[in-house]
Design an enzyme around this catalytic site. Sequence first.
Site, PDB file in Angstrom:
ATOM      1  N   HIS A 292       4.435  -6.309  -2.499  1.00 18.21           N
ATOM      2  CA  HIS A 292       5.074  -5.150  -1.872  1.00 18.21           C
ATOM      3  C   HIS A 292       6.568  -5.456  -1.775  1.00 18.21           C
ATOM      4  O   HIS A 292       6.951  -6.526  -1.287  1.00 18.21           O
ATOM      5  CB  HIS A 292       4.571  -4.937  -0.448  1.00 18.21           C
ATOM      6  CG  HIS A 292       3.105  -4.659  -0.305  1.00 18.21           C
ATOM      7  ND1 HIS A 292       2.617  -3.418   0.039  1.00 18.21           N
ATOM      8  CD2 HIS A 292       2.024  -5.459  -0.427  1.00 18.21           C
ATOM      9  CE1 HIS A 292       1.296  -3.477   0.130  1.00 18.21           C
ATOM     10  NE2 HIS A 292       0.912  -4.711  -0.148  1.00 18.21           N
TER      11      HIS A 292
ATOM     12  N   ILE B 205       1.461   4.617  -2.306  1.00 16.38           N
ATOM     13  CA  ILE B 205       1.024   5.984  -1.975  1.00 16.38           C
ATOM     14  C   ILE B 205       1.170   6.280  -0.480  1.00 16.38           C
ATOM     15  O   ILE B 205       1.276   7.445  -0.083  1.00 16.38           O
ATOM     16  CB  ILE B 205      -0.430   6.185  -2.460  1.00 16.38           C
ATOM     17  CG1 ILE B 205      -0.727   7.652  -2.688  1.00 16.38           C
ATOM     18  CG2 ILE B 205      -1.434   5.528  -1.546  1.00 16.38           C
ATOM     19  CD1 ILE B 205      -2.002   7.899  -3.486  1.00 16.38           C
TER      20      ILE B 205
ATOM     21  N   HIS C 172      -0.537  -8.020  -6.260  1.00 19.71           N
ATOM     22  CA  HIS C 172       0.586  -7.098  -6.092  1.00 19.71           C
ATOM     23  C   HIS C 172       1.540  -7.644  -5.049  1.00 19.71           C
ATOM     24  O   HIS C 172       1.122  -8.211  -4.045  1.00 19.71           O
ATOM     25  CB  HIS C 172       0.123  -5.689  -5.702  1.00 19.71           C
ATOM     26  CG  HIS C 172      -0.806  -5.651  -4.529  1.00 19.71           C
ATOM     27  ND1 HIS C 172      -2.122  -6.036  -4.602  1.00 19.71           N
ATOM     28  CD2 HIS C 172      -0.599  -5.265  -3.241  1.00 19.71           C
ATOM     29  CE1 HIS C 172      -2.693  -5.897  -3.417  1.00 19.71           C
ATOM     30  NE2 HIS C 172      -1.795  -5.439  -2.574  1.00 19.71           N
TER      31      HIS C 172
ATOM     32  N   ARG D 134       5.483   3.332  -6.880  1.00 23.17           N
ATOM     33  CA  ARG D 134       5.638   3.565  -5.448  1.00 23.17           C
ATOM     34  C   ARG D 134       4.282   3.534  -4.743  1.00 23.17           C
ATOM     35  O   ARG D 134       3.300   4.070  -5.266  1.00 23.17           O
ATOM     36  CB  ARG D 134       6.319   4.917  -5.194  1.00 23.17           C
ATOM     37  CG  ARG D 134       7.722   4.925  -5.749  1.00 23.17           C
ATOM     38  CD  ARG D 134       8.575   6.087  -5.279  1.00 23.17           C
ATOM     39  NE  ARG D 134       9.838   6.065  -6.015  1.00 23.17           N
ATOM     40  CZ  ARG D 134      10.829   5.212  -5.772  1.00 23.17           C
ATOM     41  NH1 ARG D 134      10.725   4.360  -4.777  1.00 23.17           N
ATOM     42  NH2 ARG D 134      11.925   5.227  -6.511  1.00 23.17           N
TER      43      ARG D 134
ATOM     44  N   VAL E 150      -6.561  -4.465  -2.103  1.00 22.36           N
ATOM     45  CA  VAL E 150      -6.763  -4.245  -3.540  1.00 22.36           C
ATOM     46  C   VAL E 150      -6.759  -5.601  -4.249  1.00 22.36           C
ATOM     47  O   VAL E 150      -5.792  -6.368  -4.137  1.00 22.36           O
ATOM     48  CB  VAL E 150      -5.663  -3.327  -4.121  1.00 22.36           C
ATOM     49  CG1 VAL E 150      -5.913  -3.108  -5.615  1.00 22.36           C
ATOM     50  CG2 VAL E 150      -5.630  -1.990  -3.380  1.00 22.36           C
TER      51      VAL E 150
HETATM   52  P1  AMP Z   1      -2.843  -4.559   0.246  1.00 20.18           P
HETATM   53  O1  AMP Z   1      -3.391  -4.267   1.614  1.00 20.18           O
HETATM   54  O2  AMP Z   1      -1.773  -5.600   0.256  1.00 20.18           O
HETATM   55  O3  AMP Z   1      -3.949  -4.854  -0.748  1.00 20.18           O
HETATM   56  O4  AMP Z   1      -2.088  -3.246  -0.211  1.00 20.18           O
HETATM   57  C1  AMP Z   1      -2.617  -2.256  -1.023  1.00 20.18           C
HETATM   58  C2  AMP Z   1      -1.611  -1.150  -1.094  1.00 20.18           C
HETATM   59  O5  AMP Z   1      -1.962  -0.279  -2.142  1.00 20.18           O
HETATM   60  C3  AMP Z   1      -1.526  -0.295   0.173  1.00 20.18           C
HETATM   61  O6  AMP Z   1      -0.186  -0.342   0.683  1.00 20.18           O
HETATM   62  C4  AMP Z   1      -1.890   1.110  -0.308  1.00 20.18           C
HETATM   63  O7  AMP Z   1      -1.164   2.126   0.334  1.00 20.18           O
HETATM   64  C5  AMP Z   1      -1.580   1.016  -1.786  1.00 20.18           C
HETATM   65  N1  AMP Z   1      -2.312   1.943  -2.646  1.00 20.18           N
HETATM   66  C6  AMP Z   1      -3.642   2.175  -2.674  1.00 20.18           C
HETATM   67  N2  AMP Z   1      -3.957   3.068  -3.611  1.00 20.18           N
HETATM   68  C7  AMP Z   1      -2.789   3.408  -4.227  1.00 20.18           C
HETATM   69  C8  AMP Z   1      -2.442   4.284  -5.292  1.00 20.18           C
HETATM   70  N3  AMP Z   1      -3.359   5.015  -5.929  1.00 20.18           N
HETATM   71  N4  AMP Z   1      -1.148   4.385  -5.651  1.00 20.18           N
HETATM   72  C9  AMP Z   1      -0.203   3.658  -5.009  1.00 20.18           C
HETATM   73  N5  AMP Z   1      -0.469   2.806  -4.000  1.00 20.18           N
HETATM   74  C10 AMP Z   1      -1.743   2.679  -3.612  1.00 20.18           C
END
Ligand code: AMP
Length: 126
Positions: free
Chosen positions: A112, A36, A110, A34, A106
Amino acid sequence: MAYEYDDQNIFAKILRREIPNDTVMETDYTLAFRDIIPQAPEHILVIPKGFYVNHDHFAADATDAEVLDFTRVIGAITHAIGATPSTGGSGYRLIANTGNDGVQDVQHLHFHILSGRRLGRMLQPV
Ligand code: AMP
């Protein structure tokens, strides 16, 4: 230009169990957990366990088994949360932000999965 994977990104730390995560599904090749900061009632991130920066990197270098598993896990989750239209669900959105213009925070691939409310139009016309 070849991709360089930074193993200090937050998802690499999650994969190494250095920081916790709220796991939804896990296989040999894929982890789903999930977000965060959820932006919908269901906000799940799906990542390959292999070290791929983005989908372009994954599509070029991942094994067939990794690609198949990643795709199937996304499908299994959308079914499990009741979002798939084929089973009466109201739908969902898949997003893979990539690179600078895609505003990827990140640097580990990934997807979403967002579901559970009407999400509105993704972008405004240019
Ligand atoms: P993006 O902008 O597509 O790289 O999305 C990165 C996503 O990672 C964001 O929606 C953040 O809320 C999520 N995120 C960052 N750190 C964590 C974590 N420790 N656990 C879960 N989700 C995270």
